[in-house]
Every structure is written in C-alpha cells, then in structure tokens.
Motif scaffolding. Structure first.
Motif, PDB file in Angstrom:
ATOM      1  N   GLY A  44       2.316  -2.445   8.301  1.00  0.00           N
ATOM      2  CA  GLY A  44       3.622  -1.959   7.854  1.00  0.00           C
ATOM      3  C   GLY A  44       4.644  -3.037   8.149  1.00  0.00           C
ATOM      4  O   GLY A  44       4.494  -3.830   9.084  1.00  0.00           O
ATOM      5  N   ARG A  48      12.707  -0.911   8.486  1.00  0.00           N
ATOM      6  CA  ARG A  48      13.805  -0.044   8.978  1.00  0.00           C
ATOM      7  C   ARG A  48      14.272  -0.497  10.365  1.00  0.00           C
ATOM      8  O   ARG A  48      15.483  -0.663  10.572  1.00  0.00           O
ATOM      9  CB  ARG A  48      13.373   1.434   8.894  1.00  0.00           C
ATOM     10  N   ILE A  76      10.422   8.416  11.610  1.00  0.00           N
ATOM     11  CA  ILE A  76      10.685   9.315  10.464  1.00  0.00           C
ATOM     12  C   ILE A  76       9.915   8.787   9.256  1.00  0.00           C
ATOM     13  O   ILE A  76       9.258   9.523   8.530  1.00  0.00           O
ATOM     14  CB  ILE A  76      12.190   9.369  10.109  1.00  0.00           C
ATOM     15  N   LEU A  81       5.262   9.234   5.547  1.00  0.00           N
ATOM     16  CA  LEU A  81       4.075   8.650   4.897  1.00  0.00           C
ATOM     17  C   LEU A  81       2.850   9.538   5.118  1.00  0.00           C
ATOM     18  O   LEU A  81       2.050   9.768   4.197  1.00  0.00           O
ATOM     19  CB  LEU A  81       3.784   7.242   5.457  1.00  0.00           C
ATOM     20  N   ILE A  87       0.159  15.298   0.503  1.00  0.00           N
ATOM     21  CA  ILE A  87       0.641  15.832  -0.779  1.00  0.00           C
ATOM     22  C   ILE A  87      -0.066  15.139  -1.945  1.00  0.00           C
ATOM     23  O   ILE A  87      -0.501  15.773  -2.901  1.00  0.00           O
ATOM     24  CB  ILE A  87       2.183  15.662  -0.879  1.00  0.00           C
ATOM     25  N   LEU A 116       7.591  13.253  13.632  1.00  0.00           N
ATOM     26  CA  LEU A 116       8.973  13.620  13.314  1.00  0.00           C
ATOM     27  C   LEU A 116       9.686  14.128  14.577  1.00  0.00           C
ATOM     28  O   LEU A 116      10.837  13.759  14.846  1.00  0.00           O
ATOM     29  CB  LEU A 116       8.995  14.686  12.206  1.00  0.00           C
ATOM     30  N   VAL A 142      15.492  13.224   2.581  1.00  0.00           N
ATOM     31  CA  VAL A 142      14.136  12.691   2.337  1.00  0.00           C
ATOM     32  C   VAL A 142      13.228  13.845   1.871  1.00  0.00           C
ATOM     33  O   VAL A 142      12.456  13.692   0.911  1.00  0.00           O
ATOM     34  CB  VAL A 142      13.562  12.003   3.601  1.00  0.00           C
ATOM     35  N   THR A 171      14.028   7.301  -0.642  1.00  0.00           N
ATOM     36  CA  THR A 171      13.924   5.979   0.002  1.00  0.00           C
ATOM     37  C   THR A 171      15.257   5.382   0.448  1.00  0.00           C
ATOM     38  O   THR A 171      15.403   4.950   1.590  1.00  0.00           O
ATOM     39  CB  THR A 171      13.251   4.974  -0.971  1.00  0.00           C
ATOM     40  N   PHE A 207      14.841  -1.719  -3.345  1.00  0.00           N
ATOM     41  CA  PHE A 207      13.535  -1.728  -2.670  1.00  0.00           C
ATOM     42  C   PHE A 207      12.572  -0.754  -3.354  1.00  0.00           C
ATOM     43  O   PHE A 207      11.416  -1.074  -3.617  1.00  0.00           O
ATOM     44  CB  PHE A 207      13.746  -1.327  -1.201  1.00  0.00           C
ATOM     45  N   ASP A 211       9.229  -1.347  -5.506  1.00  0.00           N
ATOM     46  CA  ASP A 211       7.979  -0.644  -5.178  1.00  0.00           C
ATOM     47  C   ASP A 211       7.342  -0.066  -6.438  1.00  0.00           C
ATOM     48  O   ASP A 211       6.126  -0.144  -6.642  1.00  0.00           O
ATOM     49  CB  ASP A 211       8.333   0.518  -4.237  1.00  0.00           C
ATOM     50  N   ARG A 318      10.130  -9.624  -3.421  1.00  0.00           N
ATOM     51  CA  ARG A 318       8.968  -9.286  -2.609  1.00  0.00           C
ATOM     52  C   ARG A 318       7.745  -8.941  -3.456  1.00  0.00           C
ATOM     53  O   ARG A 318       7.866  -8.413  -4.550  1.00  0.00           O
ATOM     54  CB  ARG A 318       9.303  -8.152  -1.633  1.00  0.00           C
TER      55      ARG A 318
HETATM   56  C1  GRG Z   1       8.354  14.468   7.423  1.00  0.00           C
HETATM   57  C2  GRG Z   1      10.567  13.225   7.229  1.00  0.00           C
HETATM   58  C3  GRG Z   1       9.462  13.962   6.572  1.00  0.00           C
HETATM   59  C4  GRG Z   1       9.513  14.134   5.228  1.00  0.00           C
HETATM   60  C5  GRG Z   1       8.553  14.960   4.447  1.00  0.00           C
HETATM   61  C6  GRG Z   1       6.547  13.719   2.363  1.00  0.00           C
HETATM   62  C7  GRG Z   1       8.028  13.566   2.451  1.00  0.00           C
HETATM   63  C8  GRG Z   1       8.817  14.714   2.952  1.00  0.00           C
HETATM   64  C9  GRG Z   1       8.651  12.438   2.061  1.00  0.00           C
HETATM   65  C10 GRG Z   1       7.934  11.242   1.550  1.00  0.00           C
HETATM   66  C11 GRG Z   1       8.889  10.203   1.117  1.00  0.00           C
HETATM   67  C12 GRG Z   1       8.225   8.891   0.815  1.00  0.00           C
HETATM   68  C13 GRG Z   1       6.766   8.693   1.032  1.00  0.00           C
HETATM   69  C14 GRG Z   1       8.953   7.883   0.356  1.00  0.00           C
HETATM   70  C15 GRG Z   1       8.390   6.552   0.062  1.00  0.00           C
HETATM   71  C16 GRG Z   1       9.194   5.542   0.763  1.00  0.00           C
HETATM   72  C17 GRG Z   1       8.605   4.155   0.698  1.00  0.00           C
HETATM   73  C18 GRG Z   1       9.379   3.132  -0.052  1.00  0.00           C
HETATM   74  C19 GRG Z   1       7.470   3.848   1.314  1.00  0.00           C
HETATM   75  C20 GRG Z   1       6.963   2.483   1.468  1.00  0.00           C
HETATM   76  O1  GRG Z   1       7.759   1.870   2.464  1.00  0.00           O
HETATM   77  P1  GRG Z   1       7.396   0.462   3.056  1.00  0.00           P
HETATM   78  O2  GRG Z   1       7.091  -0.467   1.938  1.00  0.00           O
HETATM   79  O3  GRG Z   1       6.027   0.795   3.829  1.00  0.00           O
HETATM   80  O4  GRG Z   1       8.447   0.051   4.014  1.00  0.00           O
HETATM   81  P2  GRG Z   1       5.377   0.074   5.086  1.00  0.00           P
HETATM   82  O5  GRG Z   1       3.911   0.437   4.997  1.00  0.00           O
HETATM   83  O6  GRG Z   1       5.619  -1.398   4.978  1.00  0.00           O
HETATM   84  O7  GRG Z   1       6.024   0.675   6.298  1.00  0.00           O
END
Ligand code: GRG
Length: 320
Positions: A44, A48, A76, A81, A87, A116, A142, A171, A207, A211, A318
């Motif tokens: 990762g 953030r 968070i 993730l 889901i 969380l 979110v 995001t 970002f 993606d 990126r």
């Molecule tokens: C439990 C807070 C909480 C929420 C539940 C499932 C859900 C509701 C939300 C999911 C939202 C989600 C998966 C958004 C995608 C965001 C995103 C851009 C992910 C990829 O981020 P990167 O590229 O990942 O920073 P790495 O792996 O680098 O950390």
C-alpha cells in the motif's frame, strides 16, 4: 522516479507510523491481528499518512501527536478496503489474497469493524471537537459513496454528475480530510486548514479518476488485481461513461451482468483502449490537478508546499 523519493525527509516519521500501525492492529485475538497484519504487510502506498504529515507541517509539527492522526486515517482506509473486498467478492488486493479470500467473509467483516474502531480510538488522542466532527462526517460520506456505487452498478444511464458525486464521497473526501486533519492537529490557522481540505479534495478527485483509468491501462502486476475488475463489477467509471456515447458500445455494455466473465469483457476493454476515452478522462483528471495546484499557490511557501507540489505532479502521472 519512485513516489517515496519525493519525501525522503519524512522517512523516519513514516517508519514510526508503520510501527504504530502494526502495534494498533495487534489484539488479544490472533485472528484479528493476523488478518490486519496481512493487509498491512501486503503493502500500500500510505498516501493518506503522507498527506497528514505534509499538511501538519503548516502548523507546529510534533510527530508524537500527528502520528495518531496518520494512523487513524490509514486505518479508515484499510477498513474500507477490507469491507469493499467482501462487497465485491474480490480475491486479490495489493497483489495478495484478500482477507475474505484467505480467511472468510465473516472474519473480513470483523477485521474491518475492528480496524475502524481502532481508527476512532487513535483519533481520541486529539482533543479537538472539530477534528472529531470532520472525521465522523468523512466516515459517513465514505459509506454513502459505497452505497451509491452499489446502487449505480450496471446502470448505463447515469450522468457525469452522478459519477463525480460518487467518487467525491468514496475517495476524495478521505484525502481532503487527511490534509485538513493533519493541519488541525498541528494547530494551523483556519484559513490554512480549510485550503488544505480543498487541495486534498481536488487531488483526491484526480486520484480516483486515475484509478479508474488504470483499471484499463495498467497491468495485473501493477494493479495487484486483474485488469478490468471495476468494469466486471459493473462500475460505470469515467472512461466507460465516455465510451457509452458510442451507441454500439452501449449495446455491448448493456449485456454485462454479475454473471459476465473476464473473457467476455475483454473485447470491451480493447475497445476502450483503442478509442479516445482514456485521453478524455486524463483531461478531466488534469483539470482537477490544476485546481489543486491553484490552491497550493495560496499556501505559505516552504518545504511542505514544494513537496505537495511534487506529489501532485506525480499523482497525475502515476502508474500504480
Ligand atoms: C468501513 C469506513 C468504512 C467504509 C465502508 C466499503 C466501504 C464502506 C467503502 C469503500 C470505499 C473504497 C474502497 C474506496 C476506494 C478508494 C481507493 C482509491 C482505494 C485505493 O487506494 P490506494 O491506491 O490503495 O491508496 P493502497 O493499496 O495504495 O493503500
């Protein structure tokens, strides 16, 4: 050039945050610790925490205080993730089996909930009601973003506005909050932390658009999951929205359902790659980056601003 080389001066602090993250996921229940550590050690980008630290530099930078904010925001993100993979029934994340694949859905849900809760606990070290209001509102957004994504799946008749609102929630707002919370916790003045929120929001929009582009243009190795995963899930992302302007593509896309296989969507991926929709999507992403740069101009100059400038430039290009 690697992303990390843009902020080598933060290395010790980011190493400390890594140790804090490992400590925070530990629990008396090995099931929770093992699953949390599995996701942490899969890698990762930790963008953030990087935004938290760089934004905190606009106030009084004290890593022993700011680390709690960085840990909270990354947790968070991790929780979201883990839930997202349940889901989406996804098997790969960061190139490794997802928690739900390595263990099962039940353990993934417990782990996500636990992460969380740990995130909220970490933020209690910051005794500032504004920080907690912002954090709660961010988590609500979110969750709403994810619900909207589920509701909008396979809907070919959605507008650009619907898409932008969805990615804002799922995001951009978390990145915006990372910037603002870093600055708030460091006691930066209001006019600065508000600007950082908007900077993070614009960067976050770009970002997510990137993606969505990478879902088509990157390799499975770069993505850590199969190419076209979003499309297979029925997510109507920006390149797909543009491609839907072609009636022939629309007819093909309308056939996609939860039963569709990767082999069946390959021709659609090819069409997207051969058309101009990737270029068009990059332009929209660049417009958000330009807005982010404009906000940076309004912030005090110094190492933080110049690093945010380089990070913003990198995010636009990126490939990870
Ligand atoms: C439990 C807070 C909480 C929420 C539940 C499932 C859900 C509701 C939300 C999911 C939202 C989600 C998966 C958004 C995608 C965001 C995103 C851009 C992910 C990829 O981020 P990167 O590229 O990942 O920073 P790495 O792996 O680098 O950390």
């Amino acid at each position: 050039m690697k992303f990390k080389t843009l902020y080598t001066f933060l290395k010790n602090d980011l190493d400390l945050i890594e140790q804090e993250l490992e400590k925070t996921v530990m629990s008396d229940y090995s099931m929770l610790s093992d699953a949390g550590l599995h996701l942490l050690q899969a890698g990762g980008k930790r963008i953030r925490p990087v935004f938290v630290l760089l934004s905190a530099m606009f106030g009084t930078y004290d890593i022993q205080r700011i680390k709690h904010v960085a840990v909270s925001l990354e947790m968070i993100h991790m929780a979201s993730l883990v839930h997202d993979d349940v889901i989406d029934d996804a098997d790969l994340r960061r190139g490794k089996p997802t928690i739900k694949a390595k263990w099962d859905n039940r353990i993934a849900m417990y782990t996500g909930d636990y992460l969380l809760a740990c995130s909220l606990e970490a933020m209690t070290k910051i005794e500032n009601p504004l920080a907690h209001r912002l954090l709660s509102k961010t988590i609500v957004d979110v969750c709403l973003g994810e619900i909207e994504q589920i509701k909008d799946k396979y809907h070919v008749d959605q507008s650009l506005r619907t898409y932008l609102k969805r990615i804002k929630r799922k995001t951009a707002i978390l990145i915006a909050a990372s910037c603002q919370l870093g600055a708030i916790a460091a006691g930066a003045p209001e006019q600065i932390h508000r600007k950082l929120y908007w900077y993070g929001y614009f960067v976050g929009m770009s970002f997510q658009i990137t993606d969505d582009i990478l879902d088509f243009t990157a390799t499975e190795e770069e993505l850590g999951k199969p190419v076209g995963s979003d499309l297979l899930q029925g997510n109507i992302t920006l390149p797909v929205l543009f491609a839907l302007e072609d009636p022939m593509f629309r007819i093909e896309l309308e056939k996609i359902s939860s039963d569709t296989t990767f082999e069946e969507i390959n021709p659609l991926i090819e069409r997207i790659l051969q058309s101009d929709v990737i270029e068009k999507s990059i332009k929209v992403s660049d417009q958000y980056l330009q807005k982010a740069f404009s906000i940076l101009e309004e912030l005090p100059s110094g190492r933080s601003r110049s690093t945010l400038y380089s990070v913003t430039k990198y995010i636009g290009k990126r490939k990870f």
